[in-house]
Design a protein around this motif. Structure first.
Motif, PDB file in Angstrom:
ATOM      1  N   MET A 141       0.832  -1.201   0.000  1.00 17.01           N
ATOM      2  CA  MET A 141       0.000   0.000   0.000  1.00 17.01           C
ATOM      3  C   MET A 141       0.870   1.256   0.000  1.00 17.01           C
ATOM      4  O   MET A 141       0.545   2.232  -0.672  1.00 17.01           O
ATOM      5  CB  MET A 141      -0.960  -0.014   1.191  1.00 17.01           C
ATOM      6  CG  MET A 141      -2.034  -1.064   1.044  1.00 17.01           C
ATOM      7  SD  MET A 141      -3.360  -1.163   2.295  1.00 17.01           S
ATOM      8  CE  MET A 141      -2.760  -0.357   3.698  1.00 17.01           C
ATOM      9  N   VAL A 142       1.962   1.237   0.734  1.00 14.34           N
ATOM     10  CA  VAL A 142       2.877   2.383   0.740  1.00 14.34           C
ATOM     11  C   VAL A 142       3.459   2.583  -0.660  1.00 14.34           C
ATOM     12  O   VAL A 142       3.508   3.708  -1.172  1.00 14.34           O
ATOM     13  CB  VAL A 142       4.001   2.195   1.789  1.00 14.34           C
ATOM     14  CG1 VAL A 142       5.121   3.192   1.588  1.00 14.34           C
ATOM     15  CG2 VAL A 142       3.440   2.306   3.201  1.00 14.34           C
ATOM     16  N   ALA A 144       2.173   1.668  -3.520  1.00  7.65           N
ATOM     17  CA  ALA A 144       1.113   2.148  -4.419  1.00  7.65           C
ATOM     18  C   ALA A 144       0.832   3.631  -4.174  1.00  7.65           C
ATOM     19  O   ALA A 144       0.643   4.401  -5.129  1.00  7.65           O
ATOM     20  CB  ALA A 144      -0.162   1.321  -4.229  1.00  7.65           C
ATOM     21  N   ALA A 145       0.819   4.036  -2.913  1.00 11.37           N
ATOM     22  CA  ALA A 145       0.583   5.446  -2.597  1.00 11.37           C
ATOM     23  C   ALA A 145       1.712   6.308  -3.134  1.00 11.37           C
ATOM     24  O   ALA A 145       1.467   7.396  -3.698  1.00 11.37           O
ATOM     25  CB  ALA A 145       0.435   5.635  -1.093  1.00 11.37           C
ATOM     26  N   ARG A 148       1.224   6.714  -6.863  1.00 10.01           N
ATOM     27  CA  ARG A 148       0.137   7.663  -7.180  1.00 10.01           C
ATOM     28  C   ARG A 148       0.578   9.099  -6.939  1.00 10.01           C
ATOM     29  O   ARG A 148       0.257   9.999  -7.722  1.00 10.01           O
ATOM     30  CB  ARG A 148      -1.111   7.338  -6.357  1.00 10.01           C
ATOM     31  CG  ARG A 148      -1.857   6.116  -6.873  1.00 10.01           C
ATOM     32  CD  ARG A 148      -3.261   6.018  -6.281  1.00 10.01           C
ATOM     33  NE  ARG A 148      -3.283   6.038  -4.829  1.00 10.01           N
ATOM     34  CZ  ARG A 148      -3.289   4.971  -4.050  1.00 10.01           C
ATOM     35  NH1 ARG A 148      -3.289   3.770  -4.589  1.00 10.01           N
ATOM     36  NH2 ARG A 148      -3.311   5.085  -2.744  1.00 10.01           N
ATOM     37  N   ILE A 149       1.302   9.325  -5.853  1.00 12.38           N
ATOM     38  CA  ILE A 149       1.783  10.682  -5.560  1.00 12.38           C
ATOM     39  C   ILE A 149       2.730  11.147  -6.661  1.00 12.38           C
ATOM     40  O   ILE A 149       2.637  12.280  -7.138  1.00 12.38           O
ATOM     41  CB  ILE A 149       2.472  10.733  -4.173  1.00 12.38           C
ATOM     42  CG1 ILE A 149       1.441  10.554  -3.070  1.00 12.38           C
ATOM     43  CG2 ILE A 149       3.219  12.042  -3.987  1.00 12.38           C
ATOM     44  CD1 ILE A 149       2.043  10.350  -1.682  1.00 12.38           C
TER      45      ILE A 149
END
Length: 182
Positions: A141-142, A144-145, A148-149
């Motif tokens: 999740m980190v 993926a975040a 996206r950022i």
């Protein structure tokens, strides 16, 4: 070890509030005789020997709990994972230790208590696997975040590439620090 009768009268005949009072008196250091007198005055005919058997068992469990708490503190100070999982892992490690001690002490692994211990061991192992899965999911999740950022920053900062480069570098640094702390 034989099948020594435990302090059944205290645990089966007395109300929980009175058992709690006995526990408090034991922790305070009162003598078995004074506790037996207290029980007699409360209308319960429990001997000093019964209180002694109960007290010995209770105080040994209390001492074991103190040792376990100290071990948990030690595990937590040496833990490398984030705080959300430290306590769970410390508890699991201690529970596994206690289960293994009980299994070693068991005379016959086929008795009912041993099968309960083996079931508890399986549950602890399952929870350890779930924790590891949670760690992996959090890492994904980190990542993926971060992706996206970066995409959002690239779209917004196409006009100023030097600022984009600095921001992407900052996000990478934070992501690396987060991975190290997991």
């Amino acid at each position: 070890m034989g099948n020594r009768r435990k302090h059944a009268r205290i645990t089966t005949e007395l109300p929980k509030s009175l058992i709690q009072a006995i526990n408090e008196r034991l922790v305070a250091g009162e003598t078995y005789e004074s506790i037996a007198t207290y029980l007699h005055e409360s209308g319960h005919d429990i001997s000093k020997s019964s209180v002694g058997r109960y007290g010995k068992d209770f105080l040994s469990k209390l001492e074991r709990l103190r040792i376990v708490k100290e071990q948990a503190r030690t595990i937590m100070t040496e833990g490398k994972d984030g705080p959300a999982l430290e306590m769970t892992e410390a508890a699991t490690q201690l529970a596994l230790q206690l289960i293994m001690e009980r299994l070693v002490a068991a005379e016959d692994l086929r008795d009912a208590k041993s099968s309960e211990i083996l079931k508890a061991l399986a549950l602890l192992e399952r929870s350890a696997v779930q924790r590891e899965k949670l760690k992996m999911d959090a890492g994904r999740m980190v990542e993926a975040a971060v992706a996206r950022i970066k995409e959002s920053l690239q779209e917004e900062l196409q006009k100023t590439p030097e600022i984009l480069e600095r921001l992407v570098s900052m996000v990478d640094t934070v992501a690396a620090e987060t991975k190290e702390n997991q």
